[in-house]
Design a protein around this motif. Structure first.
Motif, PDB file in Angstrom:
ATOM      1  N   ILE A   1       0.822  -1.210   0.000  1.00 25.61           N
ATOM      2  CA  ILE A   1       0.000   0.000   0.000  1.00 25.61           C
ATOM      3  C   ILE A   1       0.859   1.264   0.000  1.00 25.61           C
ATOM      4  N   ASN A   2       0.368   2.291  -0.681  1.00 23.04           N
ATOM      5  CA  ASN A   2       1.074   3.568  -0.742  1.00 23.04           C
ATOM      6  C   ASN A   2       0.585   4.486   0.386  1.00 23.04           C
ATOM      7  N   HIS A   3       1.084   5.710   0.395  1.00 21.42           N
ATOM      8  CA  HIS A   3       0.764   6.622   1.499  1.00 21.42           C
ATOM      9  C   HIS A   3      -0.732   6.941   1.565  1.00 21.42           C
ATOM     10  N   LEU A   4      -1.348   7.187   0.420  1.00 21.58           N
ATOM     11  CA  LEU A   4      -2.777   7.494   0.413  1.00 21.58           C
ATOM     12  C   LEU A   4      -3.586   6.338   0.991  1.00 21.58           C
ATOM     13  N   GLU A   5      -3.203   5.117   0.623  1.00 18.31           N
ATOM     14  CA  GLU A   5      -3.908   3.944   1.133  1.00 18.31           C
ATOM     15  C   GLU A   5      -3.626   3.738   2.619  1.00 18.31           C
ATOM     16  N   GLU A   6      -2.410   4.066   3.052  1.00 19.68           N
ATOM     17  CA  GLU A   6      -2.085   3.972   4.477  1.00 19.68           C
ATOM     18  C   GLU A   6      -2.975   4.876   5.306  1.00 19.68           C
ATOM     19  N   THR A   7      -3.198   6.086   4.820  1.00 19.77           N
ATOM     20  CA  THR A   7      -3.988   7.054   5.589  1.00 19.77           C
ATOM     21  C   THR A   7      -5.462   6.672   5.657  1.00 19.77           C
ATOM     22  N   HIS A   8      -5.913   5.804   4.754  1.00 23.63           N
ATOM     23  CA  HIS A   8      -7.316   5.390   4.748  1.00 23.63           C
ATOM     24  C   HIS A   8      -7.500   3.963   5.260  1.00 23.63           C
ATOM     25  N   ALA A   9      -6.408   3.332   5.634  1.00 24.72           N
ATOM     26  CA  ALA A   9      -6.493   1.936   6.067  1.00 24.72           C
ATOM     27  C   ALA A   9      -6.890   1.842   7.534  1.00 24.72           C
ATOM     28  N   GLY A  10      -7.876   1.025   7.826  1.00 24.33           N
ATOM     29  CA  GLY A  10      -8.217   0.776   9.218  1.00 24.33           C
ATOM     30  C   GLY A  10      -7.210  -0.150   9.860  1.00 24.33           C
ATOM     31  N   THR A  11      -6.716  -1.109   9.083  1.00 22.92           N
ATOM     32  CA  THR A  11      -5.727  -2.068   9.557  1.00 22.92           C
ATOM     33  C   THR A  11      -4.633  -2.220   8.514  1.00 22.92           C
ATOM     34  N   GLU A  12      -3.393  -2.224   8.970  1.00 17.41           N
ATOM     35  CA  GLU A  12      -2.243  -2.428   8.083  1.00 17.41           C
ATOM     36  C   GLU A  12      -1.369  -3.527   8.657  1.00 17.41           C
ATOM     37  N   ILE A  13      -0.973  -4.458   7.807  1.00 19.81           N
ATOM     38  CA  ILE A  13      -0.072  -5.536   8.207  1.00 19.81           C
ATOM     39  C   ILE A  13       1.254  -5.336   7.487  1.00 19.81           C
TER      40      ILE A  13
END
Length: 213
Positions: free
Chosen positions: A173-185
């Protein structure tokens, strides 16, 4: 950015990738001749430079030397111009210290540390441009730098991140997706044995919606 659709009806992400598609990856080895090993990597718009020195005698206090294995010394930093907001402290802030510790734990598990007792290997990583997946790009760049330096390892280390968009799993995931992610692995593995050498799950509880049954 409220109401932004991170995954289209056709199943494509904002940058046009499919859910399981990685960002474009390019790399170069031996880019810094003063180091024993070096590598430059571009993972999408995230750009990282890694250098490796050693094995060499332990610097500083001799008490730091480990009699049965090498001392793995890591340093993670971000260039002041790496993000849209200029960083005041490129290293030494809480996030950089945390990332440094994660890198050290990762490579202590990957390097054949017992081959170089009472010595030290230095791994320096600098993020030149940040667009998400900084840890993963840093681990991948440092791995290439270790290979360039000829440091024996159990296996190469591969790192990647993942999240969910509309209940669909997406990777790298990129930065935009990181900021919208509820959970990141975030995970780093040794591919041959499938050994996990690093695993972190980041949860943003403010983005998790609880539904009544």
């Amino acid at each position: 950015m409220a109401g932004m659709t991170m995954l289209s009806d056709q199943g494509l992400r904002m940058d046009g990738r499919r859910p399981t598609e990685l960002r474009k990856l390019s790399c170069r080895l031996g880019v810094f001749t003063q180091a024993d090993g070096s590598a430059y990597i571009e993972q999408g718009n995230t750009k990282v430079l890694a250098t490796v020195y050693g094995p060499h005698e332990v610097t500083g206090a001799k008490s730091k030397a480990l009699h049965d294995r090498v001392l793995v010394n890591c340093q993670y930093s971000m260039a002041t111009f790496s993000t849209g907001e200029r960083k005041r402290r490129p290293r030494g802030d809480r996030k950089s210290i945390e990332m440094t510790l994660h890198m050290q734990q990762t490579f202590e598990a990957a390097i054949l540390t017992q081959l170089y007792p009472k010595s030290q290997i230095d791994i320096f990583v600098e993020v030149l441009q940040s667009d998400g997946g900084n840890y993963c790009a840093s681990i991948n760049a440092a791995t290439l730098a270790l290979i360039d330096a000829g440091i024996p390892m159990k296996d190469i280390v591969c790192a990647c991140s993942a999240s969910f968009m509309k209940e669909t799993a997406v990777v790298d995931i990129n930065h935009l997706e990181e900021t919208h992610a509820g959970t990141e692995i975030v995970m780093a593995i040794l591919p041959k044995t499938e050994q996990i050498v690093f695993l972190q799950i980041n949860v943003d509880y403010t983005r998790i919606t609880y539904q009544r049954s």
